[in-house]
Write a protein that holds these residues in place. Structure first.
Motif, PDB file in Angstrom:
ATOM      1  N   MET A   2      -3.057   6.959  -5.762  1.00  0.00           N
ATOM      2  CA  MET A   2      -3.436   6.062  -4.670  1.00  0.00           C
ATOM      3  C   MET A   2      -4.719   5.332  -5.055  1.00  0.00           C
ATOM      4  SD  MET A   2      -4.079   7.044  -0.669  1.00  0.00           S
ATOM      5  CE  MET A   2      -2.434   7.742  -0.552  1.00  0.00           C
ATOM      6  N   SER A   3      -4.719   4.037  -4.928  1.00  0.00           N
ATOM      7  CA  SER A   3      -5.884   3.262  -5.335  1.00  0.00           C
ATOM      8  C   SER A   3      -7.039   3.453  -4.360  1.00  0.00           C
ATOM      9  CB  SER A   3      -5.523   1.774  -5.409  1.00  0.00           C
ATOM     10  OG  SER A   3      -5.126   1.307  -4.153  1.00  0.00           O
ATOM     11  N   THR A   4      -8.263   3.451  -4.890  1.00  0.00           N
ATOM     12  CA  THR A   4      -9.445   3.586  -4.062  1.00  0.00           C
ATOM     13  C   THR A   4      -9.813   2.243  -3.470  1.00  0.00           C
ATOM     14  OG1 THR A   4     -10.253   5.403  -5.420  1.00  0.00           O
ATOM     15  CG2 THR A   4     -11.864   4.278  -4.044  1.00  0.00           C
ATOM     16  N   LYS A   5     -10.182   2.232  -2.210  1.00  0.00           N
ATOM     17  CA  LYS A   5     -10.549   1.002  -1.521  1.00  0.00           C
ATOM     18  C   LYS A   5     -12.002   1.109  -1.087  1.00  0.00           C
ATOM     19  CE  LYS A   5      -5.851   0.796   0.365  1.00  0.00           C
ATOM     20  NZ  LYS A   5      -5.049   0.776   1.588  1.00  0.00           N
ATOM     21  N   PRO A   6     -12.682   0.008  -0.889  1.00  0.00           N
ATOM     22  CA  PRO A   6     -14.058   0.068  -0.409  1.00  0.00           C
ATOM     23  C   PRO A   6     -14.113   0.671   0.985  1.00  0.00           C
ATOM     24  CG  PRO A   6     -13.250  -2.181  -0.356  1.00  0.00           C
ATOM     25  CD  PRO A   6     -12.232  -1.375  -1.113  1.00  0.00           C
ATOM     26  N   TYR A   7     -15.225   1.350   1.290  1.00  0.00           N
ATOM     27  CA  TYR A   7     -15.308   2.115   2.520  1.00  0.00           C
ATOM     28  C   TYR A   7     -15.172   1.279   3.779  1.00  0.00           C
ATOM     29  CZ  TYR A   7     -20.076   0.512   3.455  1.00  0.00           C
ATOM     30  OH  TYR A   7     -21.171  -0.252   3.732  1.00  0.00           O
ATOM     31  N   HIS A   8     -15.458  -0.032   3.689  1.00  0.00           N
ATOM     32  CA  HIS A   8     -15.456  -0.845   4.899  1.00  0.00           C
ATOM     33  C   HIS A   8     -14.096  -1.466   5.183  1.00  0.00           C
ATOM     34  CE1 HIS A   8     -15.657  -4.231   2.094  1.00  0.00           C
ATOM     35  NE2 HIS A   8     -16.693  -3.633   1.519  1.00  0.00           N
ATOM     36  N   HIS A   9     -13.044  -0.970   4.520  1.00  0.00           N
ATOM     37  CA  HIS A   9     -11.728  -1.553   4.769  1.00  0.00           C
ATOM     38  C   HIS A   9     -11.223  -1.147   6.149  1.00  0.00           C
ATOM     39  CE1 HIS A   9      -9.940   2.400   4.308  1.00  0.00           C
ATOM     40  NE2 HIS A   9      -8.762   1.891   4.541  1.00  0.00           N
ATOM     41  N   GLY A  10     -10.558  -2.049   6.814  1.00  0.00           N
ATOM     42  CA  GLY A  10      -9.815  -1.753   8.044  1.00  0.00           C
ATOM     43  C   GLY A  10     -10.525  -0.839   9.015  1.00  0.00           C
ATOM     44  N   ASN A  11      -9.756   0.036   9.620  1.00  0.00           N
ATOM     45  CA  ASN A  11     -10.284   1.030  10.553  1.00  0.00           C
ATOM     46  C   ASN A  11     -10.508   2.333   9.793  1.00  0.00           C
ATOM     47  OD1 ASN A  11     -10.130  -0.659  12.874  1.00  0.00           O
ATOM     48  ND2 ASN A  11      -7.916  -0.301  12.927  1.00  0.00           N
ATOM     49  N   LEU A  12     -11.615   2.402   9.091  1.00  0.00           N
ATOM     50  CA  LEU A  12     -11.878   3.543   8.223  1.00  0.00           C
ATOM     51  C   LEU A  12     -11.881   4.860   8.991  1.00  0.00           C
ATOM     52  CD1 LEU A  12     -12.664   4.852   5.553  1.00  0.00           C
ATOM     53  CD2 LEU A  12     -15.046   4.328   6.069  1.00  0.00           C
ATOM     54  N   ARG A  13     -12.567   4.883  10.122  1.00  0.00           N
ATOM     55  CA  ARG A  13     -12.668   6.139  10.873  1.00  0.00           C
ATOM     56  C   ARG A  13     -11.286   6.646  11.278  1.00  0.00           C
ATOM     57  NH1 ARG A  13     -13.456   8.592  15.860  1.00  0.00           N
ATOM     58  NH2 ARG A  13     -15.163  10.124  15.881  1.00  0.00           N
ATOM     59  N   ASP A  14     -10.450   5.749  11.795  1.00  0.00           N
ATOM     60  CA  ASP A  14      -9.100   6.158  12.191  1.00  0.00           C
ATOM     61  C   ASP A  14      -8.285   6.616  10.994  1.00  0.00           C
ATOM     62  OD1 ASP A  14      -9.698   5.562  14.808  1.00  0.00           O
ATOM     63  OD2 ASP A  14      -8.726   3.601  14.787  1.00  0.00           O
ATOM     64  N   SER A  15      -8.448   5.933   9.866  1.00  0.00           N
ATOM     65  CA  SER A  15      -7.717   6.317   8.657  1.00  0.00           C
ATOM     66  C   SER A  15      -8.132   7.704   8.188  1.00  0.00           C
ATOM     67  CB  SER A  15      -7.969   5.302   7.535  1.00  0.00           C
ATOM     68  OG  SER A  15      -7.472   4.028   7.890  1.00  0.00           O
ATOM     69  N   LEU A  16      -9.415   7.982   8.258  1.00  0.00           N
ATOM     70  CA  LEU A  16      -9.910   9.293   7.850  1.00  0.00           C
ATOM     71  C   LEU A  16      -9.409  10.383   8.793  1.00  0.00           C
ATOM     72  CD1 LEU A  16     -13.576   8.301   6.956  1.00  0.00           C
ATOM     73  CD2 LEU A  16     -11.797   9.026   5.343  1.00  0.00           C
ATOM     74  N   LEU A  17      -9.402  10.097  10.084  1.00  0.00           N
ATOM     75  CA  LEU A  17      -8.912  11.083  11.045  1.00  0.00           C
ATOM     76  C   LEU A  17      -7.424  11.346  10.869  1.00  0.00           C
ATOM     77  CD1 LEU A  17     -10.844  10.022  14.268  1.00  0.00           C
ATOM     78  CD2 LEU A  17     -11.176  12.097  12.920  1.00  0.00           C
ATOM     79  N   ASP A  18      -6.658  10.293  10.605  1.00  0.00           N
ATOM     80  CA  ASP A  18      -5.222  10.467  10.365  1.00  0.00           C
ATOM     81  C   ASP A  18      -4.981  11.320   9.125  1.00  0.00           C
ATOM     82  OD1 ASP A  18      -4.650   8.930  12.574  1.00  0.00           O
ATOM     83  OD2 ASP A  18      -4.202   7.104  11.436  1.00  0.00           O
ATOM     84  N   ALA A  19      -5.734  11.024   8.058  1.00  0.00           N
ATOM     85  CA  ALA A  19      -5.593  11.782   6.820  1.00  0.00           C
ATOM     86  C   ALA A  19      -6.003  13.232   7.022  1.00  0.00           C
ATOM     87  CB  ALA A  19      -6.440  11.142   5.718  1.00  0.00           C
ATOM     88  N   ALA A  20      -7.084  13.444   7.761  1.00  0.00           N
ATOM     89  CA  ALA A  20      -7.552  14.802   8.011  1.00  0.00           C
ATOM     90  C   ALA A  20      -6.530  15.592   8.827  1.00  0.00           C
ATOM     91  CB  ALA A  20      -8.895  14.767   8.729  1.00  0.00           C
ATOM     92  N   ALA A  21      -5.946  14.950   9.831  1.00  0.00           N
ATOM     93  CA  ALA A  21      -4.953  15.632  10.663  1.00  0.00           C
ATOM     94  C   ALA A  21      -3.734  16.025   9.828  1.00  0.00           C
ATOM     95  CB  ALA A  21      -4.541  14.740  11.826  1.00  0.00           C
ATOM     96  N   ALA A  72      -6.855   9.240   2.247  1.00  0.00           N
ATOM     97  CA  ALA A  72      -7.008   7.973   2.972  1.00  0.00           C
ATOM     98  C   ALA A  72      -7.093   6.781   2.031  1.00  0.00           C
ATOM     99  CB  ALA A  72      -8.258   8.025   3.852  1.00  0.00           C
ATOM    100  N   GLY A  73      -7.222   7.041   0.718  1.00  0.00           N
ATOM    101  CA  GLY A  73      -7.289   5.955  -0.255  1.00  0.00           C
ATOM    102  C   GLY A  73      -8.632   5.258  -0.284  1.00  0.00           C
ATOM    103  N   VAL A  74      -9.706   6.021  -0.068  1.00  0.00           N
ATOM    104  CA  VAL A  74     -11.048   5.438  -0.091  1.00  0.00           C
ATOM    105  C   VAL A  74     -11.915   6.217  -1.068  1.00  0.00           C
ATOM    106  CG1 VAL A  74     -10.858   4.590   2.284  1.00  0.00           C
ATOM    107  CG2 VAL A  74     -11.817   6.869   1.856  1.00  0.00           C
ATOM    108  N   SER A  75     -13.111   5.713  -1.304  1.00  0.00           N
ATOM    109  CA  SER A  75     -14.023   6.380  -2.234  1.00  0.00           C
ATOM    110  C   SER A  75     -14.480   7.719  -1.665  1.00  0.00           C
ATOM    111  CB  SER A  75     -15.241   5.502  -2.501  1.00  0.00           C
ATOM    112  OG  SER A  75     -16.070   5.440  -1.356  1.00  0.00           O
ATOM    113  N   HIS A  76     -14.929   8.596  -2.539  1.00  0.00           N
ATOM    114  CA  HIS A  76     -15.372   9.921  -2.094  1.00  0.00           C
ATOM    115  C   HIS A  76     -16.566   9.842  -1.152  1.00  0.00           C
ATOM    116  CE1 HIS A  76     -12.469  11.514  -4.752  1.00  0.00           C
ATOM    117  NE2 HIS A  76     -13.169  11.422  -5.878  1.00  0.00           N
ATOM    118  N   ALA A  77     -17.348   8.793  -1.272  1.00  0.00           N
ATOM    119  CA  ALA A  77     -18.534   8.657  -0.428  1.00  0.00           C
ATOM    120  C   ALA A  77     -18.217   8.052   0.943  1.00  0.00           C
ATOM    121  CB  ALA A  77     -19.577   7.793  -1.132  1.00  0.00           C
ATOM    122  N   ALA A  78     -17.065   7.415   1.064  1.00  0.00           N
ATOM    123  CA  ALA A  78     -16.754   6.667   2.281  1.00  0.00           C
ATOM    124  C   ALA A  78     -16.801   7.506   3.566  1.00  0.00           C
ATOM    125  CB  ALA A  78     -15.385   5.997   2.143  1.00  0.00           C
ATOM    126  N   PRO A  79     -16.290   8.746   3.573  1.00  0.00           N
ATOM    127  CA  PRO A  79     -16.316   9.506   4.834  1.00  0.00           C
ATOM    128  C   PRO A  79     -17.708   9.699   5.412  1.00  0.00           C
ATOM    129  CG  PRO A  79     -14.813  10.534   3.283  1.00  0.00           C
ATOM    130  CD  PRO A  79     -15.542   9.467   2.525  1.00  0.00           C
TER     131      PRO A  79
END
Length: 199
Positions: free
Chosen positions: A1-20, A40-47
């Motif tokens: 999965m490609s890494t995306k910059p942390y400010h993409h889309g709805n990051l918080r919702d994406s992280l919560l979906d991935a965590a769930a 979630a397809g984001v950088s390790h620092a994004a969360p």
């Protein structure tokens, strides 16, 4: 999965979906911010832009779960064509079925990782809102004993839910009905309703 910059889309919702999703697959103990970021397809620092720690992320997941439980219980209490006693039985059944459908979330919501809910205001608010749905329904059934009935009913449903998701009813030397049926029967007995139907 490609890494995306942390400010993409709805990051918080994406992280919560991935965590769930990871929670359901592997449980809370195995969940890390790094794995959530990867899923979630984001950088390790994004969360860290939304969650300062793994515990804060888990608290947010639990808050969402409490909101879902509150909505499910409120929907069970919304049928004005049914008596309040039957609606309380519906709430009990919904609680048990919610736990059975989401065992990892259910364990997280009430587990030791998040026992100090006052540290997470959103979680505390969501948990109290869910409990208030039950208190209001119980008080509508019996204005004087509402809080007592809510605590009793919650304890009953919670214990039954845990026994069901841990498969403790398997191979008992007595006949055990399906959890949803047992939940309704136990709620009816607690409320003093004969045969599960209030008069």
């Amino acid at each position: 999965m490609s890494t995306k910059p942390y400010h993409h889309g709805n990051l918080r919702d994406s992280l919560l979906d991935a965590a769930a999703l990871l929670l359901a697959q592997n449980g809370a103990q195995a969940l890390t911010l790094r794995e959530v970021a990867k899923a979630a397809g984001v950088s390790h620092a994004a969360p860290y832009h939304h969650f300062p720690s793994r515990e804060h992320l888990l608290a947010a997941v639990a808050a969402q779960a409490f909101a879902g439980l509150a909505s499910a219980m409120a929907a069970a209490d919304a049928d004005g064509a049914r008596s309040q006693g039957l609606r309380l039985m519906d709430i009990c059944e919904v609680y048990v079925e919610f736990a059975r459908a989401r065992p990892a979330q259910f364990r997280l919501m009430f587990g030791p990782l998040l026992a100090q809910k006052s540290r997470y205001p959103d979680l505390k608010q969501a948990a109290e809102a869910a409990f208030n749905v039950l208190v209001m329904a119980a008080t509508a059934f019996d204005a004087e004993r509402g809080p007592e009935l809510a605590l009793t009913g919650w304890s009953l449903a919670h214990g039954l839910a845990n026994l069901a998701i841990d498969e403790a009813f398997t191979d008992l030397p007595v006949a055990v009905p399906a959890p949803a049926v047992l939940a309704r029967a136990m709620a009816a007995r607690m409320l003093g309703l004969q045969g599960g139907v209030d008069q």
